[in-house]
Design a protein around this motif. Structure first.
Motif, PDB file in Angstrom:
ATOM      1  N   LEU A   1      32.861  35.282  30.159  1.00 60.30           N
ATOM      2  CA  LEU A   1      33.732  35.153  31.321  1.00 60.30           C
ATOM      3  C   LEU A   1      34.580  33.902  31.277  1.00 60.30           C
TER       4      LEU A   1
ATOM      5  N   ASN B   1      37.621  31.544  30.603  1.00 55.84           N
ATOM      6  CA  ASN B   1      39.054  31.767  30.541  1.00 55.84           C
ATOM      7  C   ASN B   1      39.667  30.777  29.556  1.00 55.84           C
TER       8      ASN B   1
ATOM      9  N   ARG C   1      37.484  33.871  40.448  1.00 52.65           N
ATOM     10  CA  ARG C   1      37.729  34.963  39.515  1.00 52.65           C
ATOM     11  C   ARG C   1      36.489  35.249  38.681  1.00 52.65           C
ATOM     12  N   ARG C   2      35.782  34.209  38.254  1.00 53.20           N
ATOM     13  CA  ARG C   2      34.562  34.400  37.479  1.00 53.20           C
ATOM     14  C   ARG C   2      33.519  35.143  38.298  1.00 53.20           C
TER      15      ARG C   2
ATOM     16  N   GLN D   1      34.055  37.220  40.818  1.00 51.62           N
ATOM     17  CA  GLN D   1      34.479  38.600  40.999  1.00 51.62           C
ATOM     18  C   GLN D   1      34.190  39.429  39.759  1.00 51.62           C
ATOM     19  N   ARG D   2      34.490  38.880  38.594  1.00 47.80           N
ATOM     20  CA  ARG D   2      34.230  39.626  37.359  1.00 47.80           C
ATOM     21  C   ARG D   2      32.743  39.836  37.132  1.00 47.80           C
ATOM     22  N   SER D   3      31.937  38.811  37.392  1.00 44.35           N
ATOM     23  CA  SER D   3      30.502  38.935  37.204  1.00 44.35           C
ATOM     24  C   SER D   3      29.898  39.963  38.148  1.00 44.35           C
TER      25      SER D   3
ATOM     26  N   ILE E   1      37.674  43.760  32.527  1.00 43.03           N
ATOM     27  CA  ILE E   1      37.055  42.905  33.533  1.00 43.03           C
ATOM     28  C   ILE E   1      36.240  41.804  32.865  1.00 43.03           C
TER      29      ILE E   1
ATOM     30  N   ASP F   1      38.534  39.177  31.443  1.00 46.42           N
ATOM     31  CA  ASP F   1      39.451  38.609  32.426  1.00 46.42           C
ATOM     32  C   ASP F   1      40.898  38.681  31.939  1.00 46.42           C
TER      33      ASP F   1
ATOM     34  N   GLY G   1      43.655  39.966  36.998  1.00 44.28           N
ATOM     35  CA  GLY G   1      42.911  40.116  38.244  1.00 44.28           C
ATOM     36  C   GLY G   1      43.864  40.407  39.389  1.00 44.28           C
TER      37      GLY G   1
END
Length: 360
Positions: free
Chosen positions: A95, A97, A105-106, A108-110, A173, A176, A179
């Motif tokens: 995750l 970037n 953002r991390r 949300q992706r997790s 996802i 990343d 988003g």
């Protein structure tokens, strides 16, 4: 007379039960005794099978809870911000970037990855437990598994695009690539991301239209909102202007702009003058570059042009050399021509040009 209803022809050695409709009290007593005997012979097997099914279901629920707990810890660890890039490890590296790491953002992706893993784990564990319970009940699983295999192959051929979209969405996802709120170019459409799904991505175009793009069809993605942006301004000054003085004016105007709200948060670092971009007969063009918040390059460029124009006007910097005035050439005197012979009506040429009189 005793009426008998036999479901199948029974032989003395056959175990097929014969059901007889009782017509008297003695028959009812015999039927009740036989039913009680049959229950007495089979209740232990029923209890054992029931306990096995309950044990299988309890074991599946406990295993599912343990797996979900592990997944939750994994997701929390992946979404946890780290102080150094080296602290990400293998899980955090999925995750991480390449630009600025955004904690939200991390997370949300997790959470999205955790949701997928929890669904897959629940389906696998509960599906296996259901098959084991059916096996305990005596259901022949061979035809069921064979049918499921054939159906899986058919669905796999028919839904291969769906599987491709799903896997592409999962990796998008995890990596990343973009988003919600990012400005991206997918090759077939450009716009702001409204929703990121496992199958499709929803974009809002510049004209207000909404694009639904399948994740499996995206071959390349340009993210204009990730990491940082660049505001580029081309400054044109007169050919005879002092470029060092111009660069100093640019630096002062940009520094003043970067200290004012909201540009104190939009501009990252110092504004740089990259050098001469082009040279013309009456002007020189300089390129100025400023690193800024992603997606705000146009706003920063407009504000920087406005400040540079005001600074140049105050310092008297010309944007273009004026062309020297030219003296208009005097009009040539008209050439004096000799009088025409036709001007004298008594000349031979005038007389020859007169029309011939008509005959009476």
């Amino acid at each position: 007379m005793l009426a008998e209803f036999t479901l199948a022809d029974a032989t003395p050695d056959s175990t097929t039960p014969t059901f007889v409709l009782p017509t008297s009290a003695a028959d009812v007593t015999d039927s009740t005794r036989q039913a009680a005997s049959w229950i007495d012979e089979n209740w232990q097997g029923w209890v054992i099978d029931g306990l096995r099914i309950v044990f299988i279901l309890l074991l599946a629920l406990v295993l599912r809870a343990v797996v979900r707990k592990v997944i939750d810890k994994l997701v929390a660890r992946m979404g946890r911000p780290s102080e150094a890039e080296s602290d990400h490890g293998v899980l955090g590296g999925l995750l991480a970037n390449s630009g600025v790491v955004n904690t939200e953002r991390r997370q949300q992706r997790s959470e999205a990855i955790g949701s997928v893993l929890r669904s897959v784990a629940s389906f696998s564990i509960l599906g296996t437990a259901s098959l084991m319970a059916l096996s305990v009940l005596g259901v022949d699983l061979a035809p069921l598994l064979a049918s499921a295999g054939v159906a899986g192959v058919a669905i796999g051929f028919g839904a291969r695009n769906l599987v491709t979209d799903f896997l592409s969405g999962v990796f998008m996802i995890m990596e990343d690539q973009y988003g919600v709120g990012d400005e991206i170019d997918t090759g077939v459409a450009t716009g702001t991301v409204l929703e990121v799904g496992l199958r499709v991505t929803k974009l809002r175009g510049s004209g207000g239209e909404i694009w639904y793009i399948r994740n499996g069809e995206v071959k390349r993605i340009a993210n204009m909102s990730q990491g940082w942006g660049t505001a580029t301004v081309d400054v044109q000054v007169g050919y005879k202007e002092d470029l060092e003085r111009v660069e100093q004016l640019v630096a002062e105007a940009a520094e003043q702009l970067s200290k004012e709200a909201p540009y104190d948060e939009l501009i990252w670092g110092r504004v740089k003058v990259l050098g001469v971009e082009s040279v013309a007969v009456d002007s020189v063009q300089l390129r100025v570059e400023a690193r800024c918040t992603p997606g705000k390059s146009a706003q920063v460029s407009r504000a920087l042009r406005l400040r540079l124009k005001a600074a140049f006007d105050l310092a008297g910097v010309k944007l273009k050399e004026e062309a020297p005035a030219t003296v208009p050439a005097q009009a040539a005197a008209p050439e004096v021509l000799p009088p025409s012979a036709l001007a004298d009506p008594s000349s031979a040429r005038s007389l020859a040009a007169k029309p011939i009189p008509t005959q009476q």
